[in-house]
Design a protein around this motif. Structure first.
Motif, PDB file in Angstrom:
ATOM      1  N   ILE A 199       0.801  -0.984  -0.182  1.00 19.69           N
ATOM      2  CA  ILE A 199      -0.001   0.340   0.159  1.00 19.69           C
ATOM      3  C   ILE A 199       0.645   1.428   0.206  1.00 19.69           C
ATOM      4  O   ILE A 199       0.334   2.253  -0.999  1.00 19.69           O
ATOM      5  CB  ILE A 199      -1.376  -0.275   1.259  1.00 19.69           C
ATOM      6  CG1 ILE A 199      -2.036  -0.935   0.705  1.00 19.69           C
ATOM      7  CG2 ILE A 199      -1.514   1.616   0.825  1.00 19.69           C
ATOM      8  CD1 ILE A 199      -2.830  -1.404   2.216  1.00 19.69           C
ATOM      9  N   PHE A 327      -4.622  -6.995   1.766  1.00 16.62           N
ATOM     10  CA  PHE A 327      -5.824  -5.848   2.195  1.00 16.62           C
ATOM     11  C   PHE A 327      -6.859  -6.257   1.588  1.00 16.62           C
ATOM     12  O   PHE A 327      -7.767  -5.909   1.265  1.00 16.62           O
ATOM     13  CB  PHE A 327      -4.833  -4.146   2.002  1.00 16.62           C
ATOM     14  CG  PHE A 327      -5.116  -3.358   0.900  1.00 16.62           C
ATOM     15  CD1 PHE A 327      -6.314  -3.045   1.668  1.00 16.62           C
ATOM     16  CD2 PHE A 327      -5.324  -2.271   0.203  1.00 16.62           C
ATOM     17  CE1 PHE A 327      -7.059  -1.400   1.443  1.00 16.62           C
ATOM     18  CE2 PHE A 327      -5.839  -1.505  -0.294  1.00 16.62           C
ATOM     19  CZ  PHE A 327      -6.579  -1.360   0.521  1.00 16.62           C
ATOM     20  N   ALA A 419      -7.223   0.748   3.615  1.00 15.21           N
ATOM     21  CA  ALA A 419      -6.095  -0.225   4.030  1.00 15.21           C
ATOM     22  C   ALA A 419      -6.202   0.064   6.139  1.00 15.21           C
ATOM     23  O   ALA A 419      -5.988  -1.281   6.159  1.00 15.21           O
ATOM     24  CB  ALA A 419      -4.567   0.203   3.906  1.00 15.21           C
TER      25      ALA A 419
END
Length: 510
Positions: A199, A327, A419
């Motif tokens: 991420i 995620f 996230a």
């Protein structure tokens, strides 16, 4: 389980300490940090490239198997559960979380690179290189990444909503190991570090493109300071969204992403080289399906230059999708509760892939048209400025660029918001409603990681750490699949035995 009190423990602090150490080293000795991660990344790509190709292709085959197998009618939840979200909202949420900024960033940068800078197979600048550029775009953004997401999401949805397990990676391994022991905690920490790395890469790419877009449009500086300011502002925005919860912030942003995407798409449809793009789309669908097996397993053992291209693009993408899969997989599972395994797999595998194909054909086609006809040299621009350079050659360029900036920011916020929810869930014993404090801590950690990696080596540093972290998590994914099949077999065996008992019962009426 939905009402359990969220609490943090060893996994939360263990992952946080590892990421803080990485951040401190990245700030203290950025050059050494970058060189070290580059060396490890090169080793992983060269030594395990074959492994990445095999495992990702196996995930594609598994998804196809689930669609046609006897498990297809199993519901991802209790038998009485039904989907919480409509199809349009469901597609919007999984699409926004699953691709996001990358759609905008790479639609210009990757196509022109494959055609004019570093072609995968043909000679640079040729008609064959143009065709190949789109074919490999389809490979990198089509069913392969969504198969990775889908497999992870199936595991989470099945164990969490059907078997009542905590929403943690280690809980997916309960049929084959003691998920509450030290092994389970190590698995959860590996998943968290991989997730944050993946991420953070996306957030860094998003910050770079916002900065690059502003520089191209408004002649502002395009440097680390501006990127840092962008990260800080976006962090504040996504933390506000995270505070509102899943059914408000993320749902609103996901739908906003779809509206902006549709507006941008329609405008480009009118002002861009639509006939060229649609011809390109049709041709590429054929060549993609025809060459999918060979592209999926292409490792070029006898060509160093081809192998470098594969490492830089295909292996990079497979690692990126795997590092994102905890995620995205958890998030997709959370919003897919109540759907059957067959319905889920078809939706996740095909719908986003087709939308990506159409998107890249339109915007990638516009990029290739500008480059191949000599209207402008898009390949000379920085990757984060490429799509804005493309718009400059079409009508309504300012409008297209502004909408694109807004879309990047919106995708940026959505991905970070989603996230923080998933990381909070993973470090709160699988609680489906993690506390705002835990989500805030992870939100700040995500942004700090992206900022540190940009500082220590730019986008290359982001990619290095992400590829490294994906390797150990890929092993966890294999164990998750094995665990899933063991659980599915147990369930179907029990159902078969129950049916036999019912059949063997004497008919009272007789």
């Amino acid at each position: 389980m939905d009402n359990q009190k969220p609490r943090v423990g060893f996994v939360f602090y263990g992952a946080l300490v590892i990421l803080l150490i990485m951040a401190v080293v990245g700030v203290a000795v950025p050059e050494s940090f970058f060189n070290a991660t580059s060396a490890v990344q090169t080793f992983a790509s060269n030594r395990f490239g074959w492994y990445y190709l095999l495992i990702v292709s196996a995930f594609v085959l598994l998804c196809i198997y689930f669609i046609f197998s006897r498990y297809g009618n199993i519901r991802l939840g209790r038998p009485e559960d039904r989907p919480e979200y409509s199809y349009p909202t469901w597609f919007a949420m999984l699409f926004s979380a699953g691709m996001g900024v990358g759609l905008v960033f790479w639609s210009g940068a990757e196509t022109v690179s494959h055609y004019a800078t570093n072609a995968p197979e043909a000679e640079v600048g040729t008609d064959q290189a143009l065709v190949d550029s789109m074919r490999y775009m389809f490979l990198h953004w089509g069913i392969h990444p969504w198969a990775i997401y889908g497999i992870t999401a199936i595991c989470f949805a099945y164990f969490t909503f059907r078997r009542g397990a905590p929403g943690m990676v280690s809980a997916m391994l309960s049929p084959i190991m003691n998920e509450k022991g030290i092994g389970g905690k190590v698995v959860d920490i590996v998943a968290l570090v991989a997730t944050v790395s993946g991420i953070a890469t996306t957030l860094g790419v998003g910050a770079a493109q916002v900065s690059g877009g502003m520089a191209y449009l408004f002649d502002t500086p395009n440097n680390y300071t501006v990127q840092l300011i962008v990260i800080v502002v976006i962090t504040v925005l996504f933390l506000i969204s995270a505070y509102t919860g899943l059914n408000k912030g993320i749902k609103f942003l996901s739908n906003a992403n779809i509206y902006l995407t549709v507006i941008l798409f329609i405008l480009m449809l009118f002002v861009g080289p639509t006939l060229f793009s649609m011809n390109l789309f049709t041709n590429t669908i054929g060549t993609y399906l025809q060459s999918l097996p060979s592209m999926s397993f292409r490792i070029a053992p006898t060509s160093d230059s081809s192998r470098e291209w594969i490492n830089a693009w295909t292996i990079f993408y497979w690692a990126w999708w795997m590092s994102w899969s905890p995620f995205v997989g958890i998030f997709i599972a959370r919003v897919s509760r109540g759907r059957t395994l067959k319905e889920f797999t078809i939706g996740v595998l095909l719908v986003p892939s087709i939308v990506s194909f159409i998107w890249f054909s339109l915007f990638g086609g516009a990029t290739l048209n500008v480059q191949s006809t000599g209207l402008a040299d898009i390949s000379s621009l920085a990757a984060e400025e490429a799509i804005f350079g493309v718009f400059d050659n079409y009508a309504l360029s300012a409008v297209l660029s502004v909408i694109t900036l807004l879309l990047i920011i919106s995708f940026f916020i959505t991905s970070a918001d989603s996230a923080t929810f998933v990381l909070g869930m993973q470090t709160s014993n699988g609680a489906l409603n993690p506390s705002a404090v835990v989500k805030f801590i992870w939100g700040i950690m995500l942004s700090a990681t992206a900022a540190v990696l940009l500082y220590s080596g730019g986008i290359d540093a982001l990619q290095n750490v992400m590829i490294i972290s994906a390797l150990p998590f890929s092993i966890v994914m294999i164990l998750m699949v094995y665990s899933l099949f063991k659980a599915l077999r147990e369930e179907t065996d029990i159902e078969t035995k129950d049916k036999r008992k019912d059949t063997d019962k004497p008919d009272k009426a007789s």
